[in-house]
Design a protein around this motif. Structure first.
Motif, PDB file in Angstrom:
ATOM      1  N   ARG A  24      17.832 -11.711 -31.467  1.00 31.93           N
ATOM      2  CA  ARG A  24      17.783 -10.247 -31.403  1.00 31.93           C
ATOM      3  C   ARG A  24      19.180  -9.637 -31.537  1.00 31.93           C
ATOM      4  O   ARG A  24      19.399  -8.712 -32.307  1.00 31.93           O
ATOM      5  N   GLN A  28      21.900  -7.285 -34.774  1.00 33.03           N
ATOM      6  CA  GLN A  28      22.851  -6.172 -34.767  1.00 33.03           C
ATOM      7  C   GLN A  28      24.035  -6.475 -35.685  1.00 33.03           C
ATOM      8  O   GLN A  28      24.525  -5.596 -36.394  1.00 33.03           O
ATOM      9  N   PHE A 327      12.817   0.609 -16.798  1.00 35.98           N
ATOM     10  CA  PHE A 327      13.267   1.825 -17.474  1.00 35.98           C
ATOM     11  C   PHE A 327      13.359   3.030 -16.527  1.00 35.98           C
ATOM     12  O   PHE A 327      14.053   3.987 -16.815  1.00 35.98           O
ATOM     13  N   TYR A 330      17.006   3.010 -15.410  1.00 40.93           N
ATOM     14  CA  TYR A 330      17.897   3.081 -16.566  1.00 40.93           C
ATOM     15  C   TYR A 330      18.703   4.383 -16.557  1.00 40.93           C
ATOM     16  O   TYR A 330      19.922   4.388 -16.683  1.00 40.93           O
ATOM     17  N   ILE A 342      24.551  -1.080 -21.811  1.00 43.71           N
ATOM     18  CA  ILE A 342      23.334  -1.798 -21.412  1.00 43.71           C
ATOM     19  C   ILE A 342      22.738  -2.507 -22.616  1.00 43.71           C
ATOM     20  O   ILE A 342      22.682  -1.948 -23.711  1.00 43.71           O
ATOM     21  N   PHE A 344      19.196  -4.449 -23.368  1.00 41.14           N
ATOM     22  CA  PHE A 344      17.875  -4.934 -22.969  1.00 41.14           C
ATOM     23  C   PHE A 344      17.333  -5.849 -24.063  1.00 41.14           C
ATOM     24  O   PHE A 344      17.553  -5.600 -25.245  1.00 41.14           O
TER      25      PHE A 344
ATOM     26  N   ALA B  10       7.488  -1.732 -22.941  1.00 45.08           N
ATOM     27  CA  ALA B  10       8.672  -2.414 -23.460  1.00 45.08           C
ATOM     28  C   ALA B  10       9.830  -1.462 -23.661  1.00 45.08           C
ATOM     29  O   ALA B  10      10.922  -1.878 -24.008  1.00 45.08           O
ATOM     30  N   GLY B  11       9.642  -0.175 -23.473  1.00 38.12           N
ATOM     31  CA  GLY B  11      10.744   0.753 -23.675  1.00 38.12           C
ATOM     32  C   GLY B  11      10.282   1.953 -24.457  1.00 38.12           C
ATOM     33  O   GLY B  11       9.206   1.948 -25.044  1.00 38.12           O
ATOM     34  N   PRO B  12      11.117   2.989 -24.466  1.00 36.09           N
ATOM     35  CA  PRO B  12      10.755   4.199 -25.205  1.00 36.09           C
ATOM     36  C   PRO B  12      10.642   3.928 -26.706  1.00 36.09           C
ATOM     37  O   PRO B  12      11.305   3.031 -27.236  1.00 36.09           O
ATOM     38  N   GLN B  27      19.357   1.477 -35.699  1.00 31.60           N
ATOM     39  CA  GLN B  27      18.669   0.276 -35.212  1.00 31.60           C
ATOM     40  C   GLN B  27      19.606  -0.609 -34.395  1.00 31.60           C
ATOM     41  O   GLN B  27      19.187  -1.219 -33.402  1.00 31.60           O
ATOM     42  N   GLN B  28      20.871  -0.670 -34.764  1.00 32.89           N
ATOM     43  CA  GLN B  28      21.805  -1.502 -33.991  1.00 32.89           C
ATOM     44  C   GLN B  28      21.891  -1.006 -32.549  1.00 32.89           C
ATOM     45  O   GLN B  28      21.947  -1.795 -31.612  1.00 32.89           O
ATOM     46  N   ALA B  29      21.895   0.314 -32.390  1.00 34.48           N
ATOM     47  CA  ALA B  29      21.969   0.891 -31.046  1.00 34.48           C
ATOM     48  C   ALA B  29      20.635   0.756 -30.323  1.00 34.48           C
ATOM     49  O   ALA B  29      20.596   0.498 -29.115  1.00 34.48           O
ATOM     50  N   ALA B  30      19.547   0.920 -31.045  1.00 36.13           N
ATOM     51  CA  ALA B  30      18.218   0.832 -30.424  1.00 36.13           C
ATOM     52  C   ALA B  30      17.982  -0.563 -29.852  1.00 36.13           C
ATOM     53  O   ALA B  30      17.394  -0.715 -28.775  1.00 36.13           O
ATOM     54  N   ILE B  31      18.435  -1.579 -30.570  1.00 39.30           N
ATOM     55  CA  ILE B  31      18.260  -2.964 -30.111  1.00 39.30           C
ATOM     56  C   ILE B  31      18.880  -3.132 -28.720  1.00 39.30           C
ATOM     57  O   ILE B  31      18.277  -3.701 -27.821  1.00 39.30           O
ATOM     58  N   ALA B  32      20.089  -2.626 -28.539  1.00 37.44           N
ATOM     59  CA  ALA B  32      20.759  -2.791 -27.248  1.00 37.44           C
ATOM     60  C   ALA B  32      20.044  -2.018 -26.147  1.00 37.44           C
ATOM     61  O   ALA B  32      19.858  -2.528 -25.043  1.00 37.44           O
ATOM     62  N   LEU B  33      19.628  -0.807 -26.453  1.00 36.50           N
ATOM     63  CA  LEU B  33      19.047   0.049 -25.420  1.00 36.50           C
ATOM     64  C   LEU B  33      17.597  -0.309 -25.102  1.00 36.50           C
ATOM     65  O   LEU B  33      16.993   0.297 -24.213  1.00 36.50           O
ATOM     66  N   GLY B  34      17.035  -1.259 -25.825  1.00 38.99           N
ATOM     67  CA  GLY B  34      15.634  -1.601 -25.589  1.00 38.99           C
ATOM     68  C   GLY B  34      14.687  -0.520 -26.080  1.00 38.99           C
ATOM     69  O   GLY B  34      13.547  -0.435 -25.642  1.00 38.99           O
ATOM     70  N   ILE B  35      15.185   0.302 -26.998  1.00 36.18           N
ATOM     71  CA  ILE B  35      14.362   1.368 -27.586  1.00 36.18           C
ATOM     72  C   ILE B  35      13.687   0.812 -28.832  1.00 36.18           C
ATOM     73  O   ILE B  35      14.309   0.127 -29.632  1.00 36.18           O
ATOM     74  N   GLU B  36      12.402   1.098 -28.956  1.00 36.34           N
ATOM     75  CA  GLU B  36      11.688   0.634 -30.148  1.00 36.34           C
ATOM     76  C   GLU B  36      11.849   1.700 -31.226  1.00 36.34           C
ATOM     77  O   GLU B  36      11.315   2.803 -31.092  1.00 36.34           O
ATOM     78  N   GLU B 292      23.956   5.425 -30.810  1.00 36.59           N
ATOM     79  CA  GLU B 292      23.491   5.326 -29.424  1.00 36.59           C
ATOM     80  C   GLU B 292      23.404   6.718 -28.794  1.00 36.59           C
ATOM     81  O   GLU B 292      22.424   7.048 -28.115  1.00 36.59           O
ATOM     82  N   ARG B 296      20.154   8.495 -27.079  1.00 42.19           N
ATOM     83  CA  ARG B 296      20.180   8.954 -25.694  1.00 42.19           C
ATOM     84  C   ARG B 296      19.855  10.445 -25.622  1.00 42.19           C
ATOM     85  O   ARG B 296      19.105  10.888 -24.744  1.00 42.19           O
TER      86      ARG B 296
END
Lengths: 385, 385
Positions: A24, A28, A327, A330, A342, A344, B10-12, B27-36, B292, B296
């Motif tokens: 995963r 990135q 979350f 969070y 962070i 996840f 699983a996340g927002p 997408q690079q930022a979404a991966i870290a934040l657990g955002i789909e 990111e 947010r």
């Protein structure tokens, strides 16, 4: 040598077997480099499968699935160490660029093979021996004293497959599992460090700064970069040892060398040949993240700068608590510290499971550690439901 | 207010309409934040569609496609400004959290509406007027002098839809296109700057440091952070202007304000309400990347620190040259500068097309600029095939 242009005008294709958080986070880095990352997943809801367009479903223990997966890849690499060695050899024989190759990877799969080889090349090891009976363990203890550390030769991770035995009775329990074991002398270490290095097929090597790792119950909970107060000379020795192992074992890609720092010097504890928990801090904390470095190494591209992006970087693992609703906490953590990063992993929360990590960067060690701990503790939530 | 927990354990889930490089880097930022992250793409081979598992195909001009896309999203946002305003209103009326909303976004879609509003709130603008005939343009020139800048009211980008007219004859050509136009007085600027701010639905705002942008033929080729030698007081004014526009227009998410710095002060040139080329440097160069920050903000999560990660950060755009084989030059650039950060967008190379960018970080302005330029020039390749 890999020619990244063979298969796709859009960029090189790297196949990663396994779809956990390492794959995963590799995505990135792949996005930036224009590398098409493909993963072999067990299911669509795995950590990496949730975020990677080119997800293939299959079984990493099945040579047919691996063959199909490898078609069109400029390099094939791993998110974990569980692919059968014979399958890796078969793929390589068919022309697949498997990185690392079977002859290197076996040292991260089989602890007895690893100890034999490290001993042969002169890398510092604890006293060790293969054991298959209580008599073997008692003979080992006779020479090296209790406690004796028994380790599963294959398949252990995160403290599983390791028994620190204070007596023959405790050793008997480990032997009763029927798992192939080796015995190691207990190392009275002062602290644990890790050295992450990368090596490319053409032989370029780089080493990240030496970090200190803090374990609880066999699980890494904190990584501090650089290792605080670690003497520069000893750090250089540690890096030389790690780069030497990478060279002598023919590693391609990343190699994480976990070491004990003792009063009488360094002792190698474990090896991993992939992005490693002890290197997650590099995403924000180094000029080149370990994930980018691994991709560059397996494609035989020039390696990136491993230098620190801040004077102090601390990573704390996020372990699941009894309350799965991570979350809901969070927002408070983000509000409390606008600089905290962070990560996840998109994994369901289970108590004790690694579900993410946080990274703090700064200049003052105590302050940066406190920020990382605060975030990790808050995200874990109440310990009693 | 968004509750990120409504739709997925699983996340927002954030839906981004459009699948260009902005969605790709988000997408690079979404991966870290657990955002789909979900994207609405025209085709599977678009920049973001290549790297995002949850890619939906559809037409952003079709309300039915947008409705289907928005189902299950905690927030819907945009990779571009071309979604019809009435569709955005329709989605919002049906309960979709569209960020930014139509009332804000129209100011980034329609330059006449933008000028009217900025004038009304007292933001510094050049003299301007809607024009529909040569007589209108000549009357405008009579008052404000030549050259007159004619701009398409809707749909222009990267220098397209802008005509700098030295005479009535040149204005006639622009008018002959039949596009709705507005006239602006030519601003004799000393340099161009950009201020990137984020604003969340509950009203939190943050501003990144003021950057200098360098344009060639209407395309941004270089961004320097922070703007070199820009007076702190003027920078504070620029940030106040940008945060004020975000507040007064009700922006949610990012707002990039491009400004001219003139001898007599700042003049607002253009607005964009999404991650912006002038903020790509933030991926490595700021503690929170613009991607990111946008996620947010649209989820109403607390905003992240916009502080610099290095004293000097320079981003240079990669424009396609006549030779499409950009990966053959990749290796040399990586070898030449182990600290350079390359971002490829997974787009086919065409002369003059933005296909990626590079970022260099350091302490010495001249050295960092030279590194970024060297990489960008090398990757573009020979100018004559």
């Amino acid at each position: 040598m890999v020619n990244p242009l063979v298969n796709s005008p859009a960029g090189p294709v790297v196949g990663m077997v396994g779809a956990g958080q390492l794959a995963r986070m590799t995505q990135q880095a792949a996005i930036a480099l224009g590398i098409e990352l493909r993963v072999l997943a067990n299911a669509r809801d795995e950590s990496a499968a949730r975020v990677i367009a080119d997800t293939r479903l299959g079984d990493y223990r099945d040579l047919g699935d691996l063959r199909e997966f490898a078609k069109g890849c400029d390099a094939v690499t791993f998110d974990h160490e569980h692919v059968p060695t014979e399958h890796i050899r078969a793929l390589a024989a068919e022309g697949v660029a498997v990185r690392p190759g079977a002859d290197a990877l076996v040292h991260a799969q089989d602890k007895a093979v690893m100890r034999e080889r490290l001993t042969a090349i002169g890398a510092p090891c604890p006293a060790w021996s293969r054991v298959s009976s209580l008599a073997d363990v008692e003979a080992f203890a006779e020479e090296h004293g209790w406690p004796v550390v028994l380790k599963a030769v294959r398949g252990g991770y995160d403290g599983r497959g390791v028994w620190v035995c204070a007596s023959a009775d405790e050793a008997r329990e480990a032997l009763a599992t029927g798992i192939a074991l080796l015995a190691e002398a207990f190392v009275p270490f002062e602290r644990e460090i890790a050295v992450l290095v990368a090596r490319s097929p053409h032989g370029q090597g780089v080493s990240y700064p030496v970090v200190e790792t803090v374990q609880q119950d066999g699980i890494c909970v904190e990584v501090i970069a650089p290792a605080p107060g670690f003497p520069a000379e000893e750090a250089a020795v540690a890096q030389r040892v790690a780069l030497g192992i990478a060279r002598d074992l023919g590693v391609t890609g990343l190699l994480a060398v976990e070491m004990f720092a003792t009063r009488s010097g360094l002792v190698v504890n474990e090896l991993a040949m992939r992005p490693h928990n002890s290197g997650h801090w590099t995403i924000e904390g180094a000029r080149t993240s370990q994930f980018e470095q691994h991709l560059r190494a397996v494609l035989d591209l020039p390696l990136g700068s491993p230098s620190l992006a801040a004077p102090v970087v601390v990573m704390a693992n996020l372990l699941g608590g009894p309350d799965p609703d991570v979350f809901s906490r969070y927002e408070h953590v983000l509000a409390n510290d606008p600089g905290i990063k962070i990560h996840f992993y998109g994994k369901a929360v289970r108590p004790g499971r690694k579900i993410g990590h946080v990274t703090a960067l700064g200049t003052d060690l105590d302050e940066v550690r406190a920020r990382a701990h605060h975030a990790a503790v808050c995200l874990r939530g109440p310990l009693n439901g």
